[in-house]
Design a protein around this motif. Structure first.
Motif, short mmCIF file in Angstrom:
data_model
loop_
_atom_site.label_atom_id
_atom_site.label_comp_id
_atom_site.label_asym_id
_atom_site.label_seq_id
_atom_site.Cartn_x
_atom_site.Cartn_y
_atom_site.Cartn_z
N GLN A 110 30.33 -15.37 49.17
CA GLN A 110 30.24 -15.65 47.75
C GLN A 110 29.66 -14.43 47.04
O GLN A 110 28.66 -13.86 47.48
N ARG A 112 28.35 -13.15 43.21
CA ARG A 112 27.95 -13.55 41.86
C ARG A 112 27.67 -12.31 41.02
O ARG A 112 27.13 -11.33 41.52
N THR A 119 34.30 -16.92 45.52
CA THR A 119 34.11 -17.25 46.93
C THR A 119 35.41 -16.97 47.66
O THR A 119 36.48 -17.35 47.18
#
Length: 127
Positions: A110, A112, A119
């Motif tokens: 994942q 961010r 993901t």
């Protein structure tokens, strides 16, 4: 009333013209320099997709196996970092804390950043 339907579509046309370009950050292919019985040492390139992001805005992690993972799959503990790649861009570095004992490994990575979340699943076959 013949020429009026285009008036209803006019707001949509303005929305399309005023919307900015879509910036899609992406994860590249996983490259691993690991053999069975060794600690995982892998890297994944990050494609910024035109987004103006810096190194300290990127956070990566390896998620636990998903609900459809094999029941016998082992979840290892990983050290995950985001670093500058040689040349231009960034990459995710993944290292396992102990040797990999199974020849088949699934990773859910994942990524961010302030503008989103991504993901991606990877499958490794080790020999």
């Amino acid at each position: 009333m013949i020429g009026l339907p285009w008036i209803r579509t006019l707001p949509w046309v303005f929305c399309l013209l005023l919307s900015g370009p879509a910036l899609a950050v992406g994860l590249g292919e996983l490259q691993a320099e690991t053999r069975l019985g060794q600690q995982l040492n892998a890297r994944i390139s990050i494609d910024p997709g035109g987004a103006n992001i810096s190194l300290n805005e990127l956070q990566a992690s390896v998620l636990p196996p998903g609900p459809d993972a094999a029941p016998e799959s082992t979840h290892y503990s990983y050290q995950v970092t985001v670093e500058e790649a040689k040349g231009d861009g960034f990459r995710v570095r993944i290292r396992s804390r102990r040797p990999i004992a199974e020849p088949y490994l699934e990773l859910r990575v994942q990524l961010r950043w302030p503008g989103g979340l991504l993901t991606r699943e990877y499958t490794l076959l080790l020999d």
